[in-house]
Design a protein around this motif. Structure first.
Motif, PDB file in Angstrom:
ATOM      1  N   THR A  47      15.349 -14.094 -15.216  1.00  0.00           N
ATOM      2  CA  THR A  47      15.643 -12.871 -15.945  1.00  0.00           C
ATOM      3  C   THR A  47      16.849 -12.137 -15.379  1.00  0.00           C
ATOM      4  OG1 THR A  47      13.251 -12.722 -16.091  1.00  0.00           O
ATOM      5  CG2 THR A  47      14.499 -10.909 -17.008  1.00  0.00           C
ATOM      6  N   PHE A  48      16.973 -12.114 -14.066  1.00  0.00           N
ATOM      7  CA  PHE A  48      18.025 -11.290 -13.472  1.00  0.00           C
ATOM      8  C   PHE A  48      19.049 -12.128 -12.714  1.00  0.00           C
ATOM      9  CE2 PHE A  48      14.032  -8.798 -13.337  1.00  0.00           C
ATOM     10  CZ  PHE A  48      14.335  -7.941 -14.377  1.00  0.00           C
ATOM     11  N   LEU A  90      18.799 -13.781 -10.073  1.00  0.00           N
ATOM     12  CA  LEU A  90      18.788 -13.530  -8.632  1.00  0.00           C
ATOM     13  C   LEU A  90      18.733 -14.868  -7.908  1.00  0.00           C
ATOM     14  CD1 LEU A  90      16.262 -10.574  -8.454  1.00  0.00           C
ATOM     15  CD2 LEU A  90      18.736 -10.500  -8.321  1.00  0.00           C
ATOM     16  N   LEU A 109       6.857 -15.440  -9.281  1.00  0.00           N
ATOM     17  CA  LEU A 109       7.553 -14.160  -9.471  1.00  0.00           C
ATOM     18  C   LEU A 109       9.054 -14.347  -9.248  1.00  0.00           C
ATOM     19  CD1 LEU A 109       7.175 -11.109  -9.934  1.00  0.00           C
ATOM     20  CD2 LEU A 109       6.920 -10.828  -7.481  1.00  0.00           C
ATOM     21  N   TRP A 123      10.629 -16.061 -12.141  1.00  0.00           N
ATOM     22  CA  TRP A 123      10.852 -15.118 -13.240  1.00  0.00           C
ATOM     23  C   TRP A 123      12.103 -14.281 -12.973  1.00  0.00           C
ATOM     24  CZ3 TRP A 123      10.141  -9.620 -12.992  1.00  0.00           C
ATOM     25  CH2 TRP A 123      10.280  -8.979 -14.231  1.00  0.00           C
ATOM     26  N   MET A 124      12.247 -13.823 -11.730  1.00  0.00           N
ATOM     27  CA  MET A 124      13.401 -12.973 -11.418  1.00  0.00           C
ATOM     28  C   MET A 124      14.688 -13.784 -11.444  1.00  0.00           C
ATOM     29  SD  MET A 124      12.203 -10.004  -8.840  1.00  0.00           S
ATOM     30  CE  MET A 124      12.063 -10.918  -7.353  1.00  0.00           C
TER      31      MET A 124
END
Lengths: 436, 237, 399
Positions: C354-355, C357, C347, C350-351
């Motif tokens: 995508t973001f 972070l 997770l 993915w973050m």
């Protein structure tokens, strides 16, 4: 038969009130959290002008030196220089085009007893109104001639007209803004595109400006930019306002309406032609990635109107819903397998598996409906909570379309969660539970 | 081995008090095979529960294997059950999630024996009941008689001083019942005290002596027969 | 000690165990990441801002008169503000610190776009700027009245002196010795005369936030802006008094006053909302999962009443029964946590992609795992205690 299923299901749910409430509460929580975050995501990513968003385009020109860009990456800036915005309006490549920017204005109401107030105005070109389908309550936009001749004319928003003229037809009357007086040529009907896509730079969730005046007045009035960024890679040639207008600073929005989305490539090459003509003046040092023509939704996405937090929360909310559903599967397995109740008797009395399955699924669908109702209540509370944290009202009210989604999502996920337990339940050999 | 003096057990609900066992006095000698019989509801299961320390009693005293067990705490009772008593239940009470080996293992685990000793004991007792080859079967894969033999193996694995059997053949057909009974008799002959509750006088005949329980009291068999006869007579007339 | 038989008993009813393990896995994955996000936001909000945030007041106004000399007006305003009782200092500013508005620019260490280029935030103050904002000078000297240029009134043009934050000084001159050095932008040369320890710029979420350049400049703008520093405890009283005094001096103006605390509340609004929402989702998720664990343990207990009685008859003590269910629950939870650890990393991956972070700090994964294990055992406790109350005499009951 369905009616009978329904009654039987209700009886079965009533027999186990604790389990029924826990299942409904679990589904409700999952749906409530999902709907809260989905609402914020959906409302902030919605299309502000659905009828035209695919053929209204923003033009982004890269006048910056090679290797520099105010966007953080290497894409062209989101705004244009004043001269390019005006230049593209003059070229008139598209069906409609308008340039503009946001400014601060002090309005002096006619009624001397009212105190002057500070508000937002917009300098723009007249095609702004037909391009964005803005309806007029009274009058019309100023004409191209008035724009060219720098006439002191204004279009008022419906709110401004209410405040200054008590909502009367004010066309032909004078309105005092800053140190100038403008003749009202038009009054808008209430208009509030969300997000305020035509100037997200000055704030996507702000109110529509109250006073619209010709962009050509900018050099005359020296109307400085209100909200929003101004980005420069070099200082202006002097301290005057005109020097700033002539500079390479980017700060003006430019939009064009194409006849059809298919014209985008053609439009792009026309804009490239304009850029080529500007190169003769020693501008546009780049050769790559100079012209970017984007429709409304692409532009908004690139600008980042939906913030990443909303996306992260949406993702987490759906994971939460998944946890709720897995929980419901477990609870329903207990209910359907451990307390098969009169189902075994029904099997013994000749009910087919399919019939029992159908009955269980009806039961589950009712749980889903209950979950939806509770979920909507939770979502209302959740959105209220967000508003107490000062999240914009514009993106935190329950949308009717989303309420339908909530019901569908709830019943759908309840059925999904109930399918396996119901199937297992319908396969219990009746003898196992009839034995004493 | 077992010595009960005036033991009473009262079940109280908010309306009535029921004497499940009343003023029960009984002595069982080491190595004896005693059958306890009586009609259903007579209190014989309660007697067994008290004898096996599964239930507490209110009045009287009880010495088991020379130890006074009246009013002992739960942990001590558990330890005595684990070390001195073997149980055989009417419905076998095998744990359905565990295979034969693990079922026999249960009491040994609670005694805290080492893995090797447990394995040796389990194998030995399973051999004794003739089910060594079924060690990895689950109870649902066995016949009733086999299940009860596993239960007997479980009771024996702990090497108990006394075996308490509650209608051990109640759920078995006659052939299987006989095998199980033979096994119990063998165990007794090997020196273990056996108390077997049954309502079947046929089975009771295998025991050295039979105790009759009626309305929670130990009754003289002759008196009981006489009363039964009277009741029968009354019904006839 | 008795893990193997418990495990094999569990495998006989694996659907229920797998469901709970999956639920725990999701909960661990989400909790670890959410707590990590919360921690980052809390760190962000509780940063040292450098300026005296609790006592600062931001004042700006729009003059409705025409033909007034801007600098005379600003002078008068400053005299008025500095004269109010309870005011420690006042300075004109380009923008309030941490107010999401201001100037960003890039300078180089050598003229002609050469040397190290550093982008930073620029703000304008006068000679009382540092004292008013509450900044600590660590090298060089403070501004004097002579340093201040009045852009538009005198013809000194762009201020040629600046005080920079330590962070900006280090970016320009990593070897130290920034004081006295000159930095350049587009033909303008600025000499660094002093260094302040720390101050955050206007865009609180930008990487460049700690790189701030202060210039001794008063510039003509549409809405004059001031920062006023109140003596401790005087802020709220002054907010009302300043507006009154300013309107009394010149009624023809629109005055806007905000405390720095309000400005900060506004810029951190999104972060605060995010923190609350994340915590809410995590709490709800843990609640739902706990309900699931209680449910599993309860049904596990009620399905096994007879078995529990039998175990008790065979010599299990109450605590053996308690331990049985705690171990069972612990095993399921462990499986879920292991799975959840992988999920948490996935997770986060993915973050991160995508973001953009930050990568998950594994300590947060450990924290999530440990608290969920504790919670799981706690949730198992009530049904397990119920199991210990099953009487051994259940074994002889024939139903």
């Amino acid at each position: 038969m369905w009616r009978y299923h329904f009654q039987t299901a209700l009886k079965s749910l009533r027999r186990n009130p604790w389990l029924t409430s826990i299942v409904i509460a679990t589904i409700g929580l999952g749906i409530g959290v999902c709907m809260t975050t989905l609402t914020v995501y959906y409302l902030s990513s919605r299309d502000p002008i659905p009828a035209k968003s695919d053929r209204i385009v923003a033009v982004r020109l890269h006048n910056w030196p090679v290797g520099e860009s105010p966007t953080g990456g290497d894409d062209p800036p989101f705004e244009l220089t004043y001269r390019d915005a005006q230049g593209l309006v003059e070229q008139g490549f598209a069906k409609h085009q308008a340039a503009g920017y946001n400014t601060d204005l002090v309005i002096h109401p006619e009624d001397e007893k009212q105190r002057p107030y500070l508000t937002e105005g917009r300098l723009t070109t007249p095609e702004f109104f037909p391009m964005f389908d803005v309806d007029f309550a009274y009058g019309a936009p100023w004409t191209k001639e008035q724009e060219r001749d720098r006439r002191m004319v204004a279009v008022l928003s419906s709110e401004a007209n209410d405040k200054i003229f008590g909502g009367e037809n004010s066309v032909g009357r004078q309105v005092r803004a800053d140190d100038s007086s403008f003749t009202v040529v038009g009054v808008l009907k209430p208009w509030k595109p969300l997000p305020r896509f035509y100037d997200v730079n000055a704030g996507a969730w702000e109110e529509t400006e109250e006073v619209f005046i010709p962009l050509s007045l900018s050099p005359v009035l020296e109307a400085r930019k209100g909200d929003g960024n101004t980005s420069c890679f070099a200082e202006a040639d002097g301290d005057t306002w005109q020097a700033f207008l002539d500079s390479e600073c980017v700060w003006v929005q430019f939009w064009a309406e194409l006849t059809s989305p298919a014209d985008l490539d053609q439009y792009q090459s026309m804009v490239e032609g304009y850029v080529a003509s500007q190169r003769d003046l020693g501008r546009f040092p780049r050769t790559e990635n100079v012209v970017l023509v984007q429709d409304v939704m692409t532009y908004l996405r690139d600008f980042g109107v939906v913030d990443d937090d909303a996306r992260v929360l949406l993702g987490l909310a759906f994971l939460f819903l998944a946890v709720c559903l897995v929980n419901v599967v477990g609870l329903l397995l207990d209910k359907f397998l451990l307390n098969p109740g009169e189902l075994a008797v029904r099997r013994a009395l000749g009910a087919r598996r399919k019939t029992l399955l159908a009955q269980r699924l009806v039961e589950v669908a009712i749980l889903g409906l209950g979950g939806a109702a509770l979920g909507l209540a939770f979502a209302l509370a959740g959105l209220q909570l967000l508003r107490t944290m000062n999240v914009e009202e514009e993106v935190s009210h329950l949308d009717p379309k989303l309420m339908l989604v909530a019901v569908g999502l709830s019943v759908g996920s309840a059925l999904l969660a109930g399918l396996y337990p119901a199937w297992r339940g319908s396969r219990i050999p009746p003898a196992r539970y009839l034995r004493t | 081995m077992l010595e009960m003096q005036s033991v009473s057990k009262i079940y109280r609900t908010h309306l009535v008090e029921t004497h499940a066992v009343r003023d029960l006095t009984l002595t069982v000698e080491d190595g004896e095979f005693v059958a306890v019989s009586g009609p259903s509801g007579s209190g014989k299961t309660t007697f067994l529960n008290i004898a096996g320390l599964l239930e507490a009693f209110e009045e009287g005293s009880y010495r088991l294997d020379g130890v006074d067990v009246s009013g002992i705490d739960d942990d001590t009772a558990s330890r005595i059950r684990n070390e001195k008593i073997g149980f055989i239940f009417q419905s076998f009470n095998l744990i359905p999630d565990l295979d034969v080996f693990d079922n026999v293992d249960v009491p040994l685990r609670y005694r805290g024996l080492g893995a090797r000793e447990r394995r040796e004991r389990i194998t030995a007792t399973l051999e004794r009941v003739g089910l060594a080859s079924r060690a990895n079967h689950y109870p649902s894969q066995l016949s009733g008689g086999q299940q009860q033999r596993v239960a007997i193996a479980r009771a024996l694995a702990g090497d108990p001083r006394i075996l308490l059997a509650d209608e051990p053949t109640g759920n078995l057909d006659s052939l299987m019942a006989r095998q199980v009974l033979d096994l119990i008799q063998d165990i007794n002959e090997a020196g273990t005290t056996v108390i077997m509750v049954t309502h079947d006088p046929e089975l009771a005949r295998r025991a050295h002596r039979t105790i009759h329980v009626l309305d929670g009291r130990v009754t003289n068999l002759d008196a009981w027969v006489a009363r039964e006869a009277m009741v029968a007579q009354a019904a006839d007339s | 000690m008795e893990i193997r038989p418990i495990l094999s008993a569990m495998m006989r009813q694996k659907v229920r165990a797998i469901l709970i393990a999956g639920q725990i896995a999701l909960t661990v994955a989400v909790t670890a990441n959410a707590l990590f996000l919360v921690k980052q936001r809390v760190d962000l909000m509780s940063r040292d801002h450098g300026f005296d945030a609790p006592n600062l007041i931001y004042v700006s106004y729009t003059d409705l008169r025409s033909g007034v000399d801007y600098f005379d007006a600003v002078d008068a305003d400053l005299r008025l503000l500095r004269g109010l009782p309870g005011v420690v200092g006042a300075t004109p500013v380009g923008a309030p610190p941490a107010g999401s508005g201001g100037n960003g620019e890039c300078f180089t260490t050598q003229d002609g776009d050469l040397g190290t280029e550093v982008c930073h935030n620029r703000n304008k103050v006068d000679e009382e700027g540092l004292a008013t904002l509450g900044l600590r000078l660590v090298a060089g000297r403070d501004f004097t009245r002579e340093d201040v240029t009045f852009e538009g009134r005198d013809d000194r043009g762009y201020a040629s002196r600046a005080i920079v934050t330590q962070a900006l000084a280090d970016s320009f001159f990593p070897d130290g010795d920034a004081v006295g050095q000159v930095v350049y932008s587009d033909g303008v040369a600025v000499t660094i005369i002093g260094i302040v320890e720390h101050m955050l710029g206007p865009w609180i979420h930008d990487d460049s936030v700690a790189r701030v350049m202060l210039q001794p400049t008063v510039r003509q703008v549409d809405h004059p802006r001031f920062m006023v520093r109140a003596a401790p405890g005087e802020r709220d009283r002054l907010v009302a008094e300043i507006e009154e005094a300013m309107l009394a001096a010149t009624p023809e103006r629109l005055v806007r006053i905000r405390t720095q605390a309000e400005l900060l509340e506004r810029v951190y609004r999104g972060d605060r909302a995010m923190v609350k929402m994340l915590l809410l989702v995590v709490c709800l998720m843990i609640l739902v999962t706990s309900v699931g664990i209680v449910g599993l343990a309860s049904s596990s207990v009620s399905q096994r009443t007879k078995q529990i009685g039998t175990r008790r008859a065979l010599g299990a003590r109450r605590r053996d029964i308690l331990r049985y269910f705690l171990i069972e629950s612990g095993l399921v939870t462990s499986a879920g946590i292991l799975l959840g650890a992988l999920g948490a990393i996935a997770l986060n991956q993915w973050m991160v992609q995508t973001f953009s972070l930050e990568r998950l700090d594994l300590r947060w994964l450990l924290l999530a795992a440990a608290s969920i294990m504790a919670l799981s055992l706690l949730a198992t406790l009530p049904p397990a205690r119920r199991a210990t109350r099953v009487s051994p005499s259940v074994a002889t009951r024939t139903v």
